[in-house]
Scaffold this active site. Structure first.
Site, PDB file in Angstrom:
ATOM      1  N   ARG A   1       0.830  -1.216   0.000  1.00 38.79           N
ATOM      2  CA  ARG A   1       0.000   0.000   0.000  1.00 38.79           C
ATOM      3  C   ARG A   1       0.865   1.267   0.000  1.00 38.79           C
ATOM      4  O   ARG A   1       0.501   2.271   0.626  1.00 38.79           O
ATOM      5  CB  ARG A   1      -0.959   0.036   1.184  1.00 38.79           C
ATOM      6  CG  ARG A   1      -1.737  -1.252   1.409  1.00 38.79           C
ATOM      7  CD  ARG A   1      -2.531  -1.648   0.210  1.00 38.79           C
ATOM      8  NE  ARG A   1      -3.232  -2.918   0.424  1.00 38.79           N
ATOM      9  CZ  ARG A   1      -3.926  -3.512  -0.541  1.00 38.79           C
ATOM     10  NH1 ARG A   1      -3.959  -3.003  -1.766  1.00 38.79           N
ATOM     11  NH2 ARG A   1      -4.550  -4.638  -0.299  1.00 38.79           N
TER      12      ARG A   1
ATOM     13  N   GLU B   1      -5.897 -11.989   8.775  1.00 40.71           N
ATOM     14  CA  GLU B   1      -5.663 -12.130   7.340  1.00 40.71           C
ATOM     15  C   GLU B   1      -4.625 -13.214   7.043  1.00 40.71           C
ATOM     16  O   GLU B   1      -3.644 -12.988   6.340  1.00 40.71           O
ATOM     17  CB  GLU B   1      -5.270 -10.776   6.742  1.00 40.71           C
ATOM     18  CG  GLU B   1      -6.348  -9.725   7.004  1.00 40.71           C
ATOM     19  CD  GLU B   1      -6.163  -8.403   6.269  1.00 40.71           C
ATOM     20  OE1 GLU B   1      -5.014  -8.002   6.056  1.00 40.71           O
ATOM     21  OE2 GLU B   1      -7.193  -7.801   5.916  1.00 40.71           O
TER      22      GLU B   1
ATOM     23  N   LYS C   1      -7.326   0.156  14.944  1.00 45.76           N
ATOM     24  CA  LYS C   1      -7.611   1.019  13.791  1.00 45.76           C
ATOM     25  C   LYS C   1      -8.722   2.005  14.152  1.00 45.76           C
ATOM     26  O   LYS C   1      -9.623   1.668  14.928  1.00 45.76           O
ATOM     27  CB  LYS C   1      -8.027   0.185  12.581  1.00 45.76           C
ATOM     28  CG  LYS C   1      -6.865  -0.571  11.946  1.00 45.76           C
ATOM     29  CD  LYS C   1      -7.235  -1.156  10.582  1.00 45.76           C
ATOM     30  CE  LYS C   1      -6.047  -1.946  10.029  1.00 45.76           C
ATOM     31  NZ  LYS C   1      -6.257  -2.433   8.658  1.00 45.76           N
TER      32      LYS C   1
ATOM     33  N   ASP D   1     -11.985  -0.898   8.233  1.00 45.39           N
ATOM     34  CA  ASP D   1     -10.659  -0.803   7.646  1.00 45.39           C
ATOM     35  C   ASP D   1     -10.412   0.511   6.905  1.00 45.39           C
ATOM     36  O   ASP D   1     -10.373   0.512   5.674  1.00 45.39           O
ATOM     37  CB  ASP D   1     -10.439  -1.974   6.676  1.00 45.39           C
ATOM     38  CG  ASP D   1      -8.983  -2.130   6.290  1.00 45.39           C
ATOM     39  OD1 ASP D   1      -8.142  -1.447   6.879  1.00 45.39           O
ATOM     40  OD2 ASP D   1      -8.698  -2.936   5.391  1.00 45.39           O
TER      41      ASP D   1
ATOM     42  N   GLU E   1      -4.602   4.256   1.036  1.00 40.93           N
ATOM     43  CA  GLU E   1      -5.077   3.030   0.390  1.00 40.93           C
ATOM     44  C   GLU E   1      -6.498   3.160  -0.168  1.00 40.93           C
ATOM     45  O   GLU E   1      -6.756   2.832  -1.314  1.00 40.93           O
ATOM     46  CB  GLU E   1      -5.014   1.872   1.405  1.00 40.93           C
ATOM     47  CG  GLU E   1      -5.590   0.586   0.866  1.00 40.93           C
ATOM     48  CD  GLU E   1      -5.464  -0.569   1.851  1.00 40.93           C
ATOM     49  OE1 GLU E   1      -4.978  -0.362   2.972  1.00 40.93           O
ATOM     50  OE2 GLU E   1      -5.864  -1.683   1.474  1.00 40.93           O
TER      51      GLU E   1
HETATM   52  O1  GCW Z   1      -6.599  -2.940   4.651  1.00 36.14           O
HETATM   53  C1  GCW Z   1      -5.766  -4.009   4.770  1.00 36.14           C
HETATM   54  C2  GCW Z   1      -4.764  -3.816   3.687  1.00 36.14           C
HETATM   55  C3  GCW Z   1      -3.599  -4.755   3.850  1.00 36.14           C
HETATM   56  C4  GCW Z   1      -3.005  -4.533   5.236  1.00 36.14           C
HETATM   57  C5  GCW Z   1      -4.089  -4.785   6.274  1.00 36.14           C
HETATM   58  C6  GCW Z   1      -3.595  -4.533   7.688  1.00 36.14           C
HETATM   59  C7  GCW Z   1      -0.728  -4.722   5.903  1.00 36.14           C
HETATM   60  O2  GCW Z   1      -5.398  -3.997   2.451  1.00 36.14           O
HETATM   61  O3  GCW Z   1      -2.673  -4.457   2.841  1.00 36.14           O
HETATM   62  O4  GCW Z   1      -1.879  -5.355   5.460  1.00 36.14           O
HETATM   63  O5  GCW Z   1      -5.163  -3.930   6.044  1.00 36.14           O
HETATM   64  O6  GCW Z   1      -3.845  -3.457   8.199  1.00 36.14           O
HETATM   65  O7  GCW Z   1      -2.984  -5.405   8.265  1.00 36.14           O
END
Ligand code: GCW
Length: 631
Positions: free
Chosen positions: A126, A251, A325, A330, A358
C-alpha cells in the site's frame, strides 16, 4: 540532493530576535547535540558576546521543554529530547513569524509513531510514493536519507517508527534473528539521535519459522524460552530497539488463536520476553474472519474486533498497547470510531490511523486526513473523549523513496498534521494544515488561502464522489483504486452492502447484527435509531429503502446521485483552483500537483458515472434533475 526536505526547507528569515545571534549551551546527549546542530544550521549564529539562546540540558526521560526569557537571553531547558522538540518548535515559530513562544510544552502521549509497511525487497505494501528508503534488495540500509527522515519526524514531534510491514515475509523474517543486527543498530542510532525509537514487526510464528520448533504455542515452555533468548540477543545488539509490532490471527497470519489461546496470552508471551530490556509490544486488534461466506447474514465484520478484545480488558501486561484502527472495519473514507477506543477501561490503547491513502485516493487524489484524525480524537464516548483515553498514537506511513517523500506534494500535509496532532491533540486541524502550507509554500495569501481551502475540503469532496454515507468498499478489489460497486459483494472479506432494487446497506442496529450495542447504551441508542443516527454514517449503520427521506427532504437515492455530481464538480473546481497558483509556487511542485489533479478529475468522473449508473440500472429511478446517468 535527490529528495526534498519538505517543510524543513524554509528557515527563519527577516529580523530575528537578538538572542538568535548567539548560541550557548552544554549538551551531552546525541539529541541535545542534534538540537544544537539544528539551531546552528537554521540561525547561523555570528556573535561571541551579547544576548544568546542558551540550552540547558537536564537528565531524565521526559520529552517536554521549558522556555523562559532572562533579560535578552532565551533559555531552553529540557532533556536532550526536550531540547530537540523545543528547538523545532522555536524554529517553526520563528519561520512563521510567531513571536509568542510557549512557556512549556510536553507531548500528550509517550508513543507517537509511524508504521512502515515496507518489505525487505524494497517494495511497500500500500505504498504510493516509490520504493522503501529503509530496505534495498533484501537488506536494511542506512544513509543520509535515514537521518533526514528522522529530522522530519522529530520536527513535528514524532518519536517512533516501525521499520517493516506487519505482514512479515521473506527476508524480513530475519530481522529478528541476528542476520541484520549491524544494519539495524546503525539505523537505530541514526533515528535515535533525533529521539526516534526503532520498532520492528515480528511474526508470531517466528519460533516455528526461524527457531525450528514444532509450534509457536504461547503455553509451550520451549516457545517462551526461544522468545526470551532471541530478545536477549537482539536487544543487546540493537540498543535503540523499543519493541515489536505484531499482526496475529489476522488475514491468514498465525497467532494465539491458532493454538486455541487468547489474544492476551499471545501478547503477554512477547511482553514478558521484551520486558527485561525495557521493551513494549504493540498488539494489533485487526482480528476478524476473512473467509466469510456472503450468504451468511449473521456474521458482521464490524463486530469482530470488539467481540474478540473487550472480554480481555484488564488481562494484558502493562507493557502491551493494543493497536486499534480508527474505525471498526478498515480505514474507509468514513467510518464510526472503533468501539474499542471508546469502551476499553483497563487496557492501554494506541489509535492507528492510515496516512497511506489506500482507500482514499492513493496519493493521486488530494485527501487531507487531518479532519479524520480530529474527528476520532475529539469523539466523546461514555467515559470521555478518545484523545483523553488513549495512551499512544500511530499511523501507517505515506512515505517512500520519491523526491517529495509522499508521491503527491499535498499529501505531505498528512504527515505533518499527524505529527502535530499526535503531539497536541487539541490543535485544530485548520491550524496544522495552515502551518504546513505556510512552511511549505511561504506566506503569499493567494497561495495559503487556496491551498488550505483545497486541503480542508478534500476529504469531504472525495467522500461524495466515491462512497457516501459510510457505506465503504465500492472499490476495485485488490488494488482498492477506482470504482467497482459490487467488487467485494460476493467475496470472502465480509464487506457487503447487499444492495437490491429496493434497499441498500447492512442493518447494524438492535434489529440487525446488534453492532450498535458495542458503544454502550447511550451511543448505541443514538446510532441504532435511524432518526438520530448521524446522516453521514446512515448507510454504515442501517439498511434503508432508496425512497427513505433524508432530513432535507431528498430521497436517499437522490442524495447519492447529487453527492456524486457535486463531489465530482468540486474535484474539478479544486483542480482549477490549483491552476491559479501557476507562477506563485515552485514550478516543479506546480506541475507535479497539476498532473495528479488531472488523474483525480478523471477518476472522480469515473466514480460518479459508475456508481450513479449502477444505482440507476438497479432501481430504474431517474435523477430528479434530469442529469445524464448512463443506462
Ligand atoms: O486494509 C488491509 C490492507 C492490507 C493490510 C491490512 C492490515 C498490511 O489492504 O494491505 O496489510 O489492512 O492493516 O494489516
Amino acid at each position: 540532493m535527490d529528495y526534498s526536505l519538505l517543510w524543513l526547507n524554509r528557515k527563519p528569515a527577516g529580523t530575528l530576535p537578538p538572542w538568535a545571534g548567539r548560541l550557548a549551551g552544554e549538551v551531552r546527549t546525541p539529541q541535545g547535540r542534534a538540537a544544537l546542530r539544528e539551531l546552528e544550521q537554521a540561525l547561523a549564529p555570528h556573535r561571541d558576546t551579547g544576548p544568546a539562546l542558551r540550552l540547558r540540558e537536564e537528565a531524565g526521560e521526559g520529552e517536554g521543554y521549558r522556555c523562559v526569557r532572562e533579560g535578552e537571553n532565551l533559555i531552553l531547558t529540557g532533556t536532550g529530547r526536550g531540547l530537540l522538540y523545543g528547538t523545532f518548535s522555536l524554529l517553526r515559530r520563528l519561520t512563521l513569524g510567531d513571536e509568542a513562544f510557549p512557556d512549556a510544552e510536553r507531548p500528550a502521549y509517550p508513543i507517537r509513531m509511524l508504521d512502515h509497511w515496507d518489505n525487505a525487497d524494497g517494495s511497500i505494501e500500500r505504498g504510493y510514493a516509490g520504493n522503501s528508503f529503509f530496505f534495498r534488495e533484501g537488506k536494511p540500509v542506512c544513509g543520509p536519507r535515514t537521518r533526514d527522515y528522522a529530522r522530519l519526524l522529530a520536527s513535528v514531534g514524532l518519536n517512533g517508527c516501525c521499520l517493516n510491514n506487519v505482514n512479515v515475509r521473506g527476508e524480513s523474517l530475519h530481522l529478528l534473528t541476528g542476520k541484520y543486527n549491524r544494519e539495524l543498530r546503525e539505523i537505530g542510532e541514526t533515528l535515535g539521535e533525533y529521539g526516534v525509537s526503532l520498532w520492528l514487526s515480528v511474526s508470531f510464528a517466528a519460533p516455528l519459522e526461524q527457531g525450528g520448533l514444532p509450534t509457536a504455542d504461547p503455553r509451550d515452555p520451549a516457545v517462551r524460552r526461544w522468545w526470551q533468548e532471541t530478545c536477549g540477543r537482539l536487544f543487546a545488539a540493537v540498543p535503540d530497539l523499543a519493541g515489536f509490532l505484531v499482526k496475529a490471527d489476522s488475514e491468514g497470519r498465525a497467532g494465539p488463536h491458532t493454538y486455541g489461546r487468547s489474544q492476551a496470552e499471545g501478547a503477554n508471551l512477547l511482553a514478558d520476553a521484551v520486558k527485561p530490556h525495557g521493551g513494549s509490544i504493540l498488539w494489533r486488534c485487526f482480528v476478524y474472519n476473512c473467509t466469510q461466506d456472503w450468504r451468511d447474514g449473521k456474521t458482521d465484520r464490524a463486530r469482530a474486533q470488539y467481540d474478540t478484545f473487550a472480554p480481555l480488558d484488564g488481562q494484558f501486561a502493562e507493557n502491551v498497547y493494543l493497536q486499534v484502527k480508527n474505525g471498526p472495519v478498515d480505514f474507509q473514507i468514513r467510518e464510526p470510531v472503533s468501539p474499542l477506543l471508546v469502551r476499553l477501561e483497563k487496557t492501554k490503547c494506541m489509535a492507528e490511523f492510515q496516512l497511506a491513502q489506500e482507500y482514499t485516493g492513493q496519493q493521486r487524489h488530494v485527501c487531507c486526513l487531518a479532519p479524520v484524525l480530529k474527528e476520532v480524537l475529539d469523539f466523546r464516548g461514555p467515559a470521555g473523549k478518545v484523545k483523553d483515553r488513549i495512551s499512544a498514537v500511530c499511523a501507517v506511513s505515506n512515505t517512500g523513496g520519491d523526491f517529495n517523500w509522499t508521491g503527491h506534494d499535498l499529501a505531505a500535509a498528512n504527515l505533518y498534521a499527524f505529527g502535530r496532532l499526535a503531539w497536541d491533540p487539541d490543535l485544530r486541524a485548520e491550524e496544522a494544515v495552515r502551518e504546513w502550507t505556510r512552511l511549505t509554500f511561504g506566506d503569499d495569501p493567494r497561495v495559503t488561502g487556496t491551498v488550505t481551502d483545497i486541503l480542508l475540503r478534500s476529504r469531504e469532496v472525495y467522500e461524495r464522489y466515491t462512497v457516501p454515507l459510510g457505506i465503504g468498499w465500492m472499490c476495485v478489489p485488490g488494488t482498492h483504486y477506482g470504482p467497482s460497486p459490487e467488487g467485494y459483494e460476493y467475496d470472502r472479506w465480509g464487506t457487503y452492502h447487499k444492495a437490491t432494487c429496493r434497499e441498500i446497506g447492512v442493518e447494524r442496529g438492535p434489529a440487525g447484527t446488534g453492532y450498535t450495542a458495542q458503544y454502550g447504551p447511550e451511543l448505541g441508542r443514538m446510532y441504532g435509531e435511524i432518526g438520530t443516527c448521524p446522516e453521514e454514517l446512515l448507510l454504515f449503520f442501517h439498511r434503508l429503502p432508496y425512497a427513505y427521506r433524508m432530513k432535507d427532504g431528498r430521497t436517499l437515492l437522490q442524495r447519492i446521485y447529487d453527492d456524486h455530481f457535486s463531489g465530482c464538480a468540486d474535484a474539478e473546481a479544486m483542480a482549477e483552483a490549483w491552476n491559479t497558483l501557476e507562477g506563485l509556487v515552485p514550478e516543479d511542485a506546480f506541475l507535479r500537483v497539476r498532473e495528479r489533479f488531472a488523474e483525480q478529475v478523471r477518476s472522480a468522473r469515473e466514480w460518479r458515472d459508475v456508481i450513479n449508473s449502477w444505482l440507476y440500472r438497479l432501481t430504474l429511478i431517474p435523477d430528479e434533475r434530469g442529469r445524464t446517468i448512463y443506462l
